[in-house]
Every structure is written in structure tokens, then in C-alpha cells.
Write a protein that holds these residues in place. Structure first.
Motif, PDB file in Angstrom:
ATOM      1  N   UNK A  11       0.945  -1.249  -0.051  1.00  0.00           N
ATOM      2  CA  UNK A  11       0.014   0.061  -0.004  1.00  0.00           C
ATOM      3  C   UNK A  11       0.918   1.346  -0.035  1.00  0.00           C
ATOM      4  N   UNK A  12       0.588   2.083  -1.074  1.00  0.00           N
ATOM      5  CA  UNK A  12       1.122   3.368  -0.781  1.00  0.00           C
ATOM      6  C   UNK A  12       0.254   4.786  -0.597  1.00  0.00           C
ATOM      7  N   UNK A  13       0.078   4.999   0.394  1.00  0.00           N
ATOM      8  CA  UNK A  13      -0.820   5.971   0.991  1.00  0.00           C
ATOM      9  C   UNK A  13      -0.395   6.672   2.056  1.00  0.00           C
ATOM     10  N   UNK A  14       0.271   7.949   1.969  1.00  0.00           N
ATOM     11  CA  UNK A  14       0.796   8.554   3.258  1.00  0.00           C
ATOM     12  C   UNK A  14      -0.377   9.077   4.199  1.00  0.00           C
ATOM     13  N   UNK A  15      -1.347   9.023   3.938  1.00  0.00           N
ATOM     14  CA  UNK A  15      -2.448   9.072   4.928  1.00  0.00           C
ATOM     15  C   UNK A  15      -2.931   7.871   5.717  1.00  0.00           C
ATOM     16  N   UNK A  16      -2.383   6.703   5.266  1.00  0.00           N
ATOM     17  CA  UNK A  16      -2.777   5.572   6.130  1.00  0.00           C
ATOM     18  C   UNK A  16      -1.931   4.986   6.826  1.00  0.00           C
ATOM     19  N   UNK A  17      -2.103   4.398   7.933  1.00  0.00           N
ATOM     20  CA  UNK A  17      -1.264   4.069   9.127  1.00  0.00           C
ATOM     21  C   UNK A  17      -0.509   2.644   8.486  1.00  0.00           C
ATOM     22  N   UNK A  18      -1.191   2.288   7.386  1.00  0.00           N
ATOM     23  CA  UNK A  18      -0.534   0.855   6.870  1.00  0.00           C
ATOM     24  C   UNK A  18       0.473   1.333   5.618  1.00  0.00           C
ATOM     25  N   UNK A  19       0.740   2.535   5.159  1.00  0.00           N
ATOM     26  CA  UNK A  19       1.729   3.036   4.440  1.00  0.00           C
ATOM     27  C   UNK A  19       2.885   2.173   4.286  1.00  0.00           C
ATOM     28  N   UNK A  35     -14.828   1.628 -11.499  1.00  0.00           N
ATOM     29  CA  UNK A  35     -13.573   1.481 -11.270  1.00  0.00           C
ATOM     30  C   UNK A  35     -13.598   0.816  -9.888  1.00  0.00           C
ATOM     31  N   UNK A  36     -12.494  -0.389  -9.744  1.00  0.00           N
ATOM     32  CA  UNK A  36     -12.454  -1.064  -8.682  1.00  0.00           C
ATOM     33  C   UNK A  36     -12.025  -0.520  -7.346  1.00  0.00           C
ATOM     34  N   UNK A  37     -12.500  -0.616  -6.318  1.00  0.00           N
ATOM     35  CA  UNK A  37     -11.772  -0.442  -4.923  1.00  0.00           C
ATOM     36  C   UNK A  37     -11.426  -1.636  -4.418  1.00  0.00           C
ATOM     37  N   UNK A  38     -10.521  -1.483  -3.505  1.00  0.00           N
ATOM     38  CA  UNK A  38     -10.163  -2.806  -2.863  1.00  0.00           C
ATOM     39  C   UNK A  38     -10.090  -2.707  -1.324  1.00  0.00           C
ATOM     40  N   UNK A  39     -10.229  -3.993  -0.671  1.00  0.00           N
ATOM     41  CA  UNK A  39     -10.038  -4.053   0.762  1.00  0.00           C
ATOM     42  C   UNK A  39      -8.739  -4.694   1.005  1.00  0.00           C
ATOM     43  N   UNK A  40      -7.870  -4.234   1.849  1.00  0.00           N
ATOM     44  CA  UNK A  40      -6.552  -4.924   1.816  1.00  0.00           C
ATOM     45  C   UNK A  40      -6.406  -5.352   3.558  1.00  0.00           C
ATOM     46  N   UNK A  41      -6.040  -6.528   4.055  1.00  0.00           N
ATOM     47  CA  UNK A  41      -5.788  -6.963   5.183  1.00  0.00           C
ATOM     48  C   UNK A  41      -4.373  -7.101   5.403  1.00  0.00           C
ATOM     49  N   UNK A  42      -4.067  -6.519   6.668  1.00  0.00           N
ATOM     50  CA  UNK A  42      -2.595  -6.266   6.979  1.00  0.00           C
ATOM     51  C   UNK A  42      -2.579  -7.275   8.344  1.00  0.00           C
ATOM     52  N   UNK A  43      -1.396  -7.390   8.847  1.00  0.00           N
ATOM     53  CA  UNK A  43      -0.918  -8.236   9.956  1.00  0.00           C
ATOM     54  C   UNK A  43      -1.802  -7.498  11.223  1.00  0.00           C
ATOM     55  N   UNK A  44      -2.070  -6.109  11.210  1.00  0.00           N
ATOM     56  CA  UNK A  44      -2.656  -5.414  12.397  1.00  0.00           C
ATOM     57  C   UNK A  44      -4.030  -4.840  12.073  1.00  0.00           C
ATOM     58  N   UNK A  45      -4.505  -5.100  10.911  1.00  0.00           N
ATOM     59  CA  UNK A  45      -5.860  -4.603  10.634  1.00  0.00           C
ATOM     60  C   UNK A  45      -6.227  -4.764   8.935  1.00  0.00           C
ATOM     61  N   UNK A  47      -7.471  -2.176   5.565  1.00  0.00           N
ATOM     62  CA  UNK A  47      -7.898  -0.669   4.878  1.00  0.00           C
ATOM     63  C   UNK A  47      -8.987  -1.082   3.767  1.00  0.00           C
ATOM     64  N   UNK A  48      -9.950  -0.331   3.852  1.00  0.00           N
ATOM     65  CA  UNK A  48     -11.198  -0.705   2.896  1.00  0.00           C
ATOM     66  C   UNK A  48     -11.012   0.617   1.984  1.00  0.00           C
TER      67      UNK A  48
END
Length: 70
Positions: A11-19, A35-45, A47-48
């Protein structure tokens, strides 16, 4: 490039805690504009509502090649 469920992405989003973190796509939703939007799961949560241009695919081959070099 579109992504599919179970793809591994960065994920490349400077406003996200998962950047800069690597996660797995768990859901693909098409917006009303097609347009597609994605939900991405990380180890600690998760981002939708992540747009396609904020994601970078992690190639399986690159991961395996790095492991072989060590």
C-alpha cells in the motif's frame, strides 16, 4: 492493472497507518464509476476503499528469488 482477491500488494498512501506495508487483497468492489476499490488486510488490521493506483503488486517470483540469494 487490476488486482484480484488473494493478491499480495504494498500500500502506498501517506495518509494511511499501513503506508508501505504488505498485505493481501480480501475484497474487490466496483464503484458506481466502474473503477475497482480494494479491501486489503494487514497483520494489524485492514484498509477498505483503496484505489488501484495506491497499490503495487508483490510478484511471487521476486519473493522466491530473494530467498534463494540469501
Amino acid at each position: 492493472m487490476s488486482f484480484e482477491e488473494d493478491d499480495t500488494v504494498v500500500l502506498h498512501d501517506k495518509h494511511s497507518e499501513f503506508d508501505g506495508e504488505t498485505g493481501t487483497i480480501t475484497q474487490v468492489v466496483e464503484t458506481m464509476f466502474g473503477e475497482p476499490n480494494y479491501t486489503v488486510s494487514f497483520e494489524d488490521g485492514q484498509e477498505a476503499g483503496v484505489p488501484e493506483d495506491s497499490l503495487e503488486l508483490v510478484e511471487d517470483d521476486e519473493t522466491e528469488d530473494d530467498a534463494d540469494e540469501e
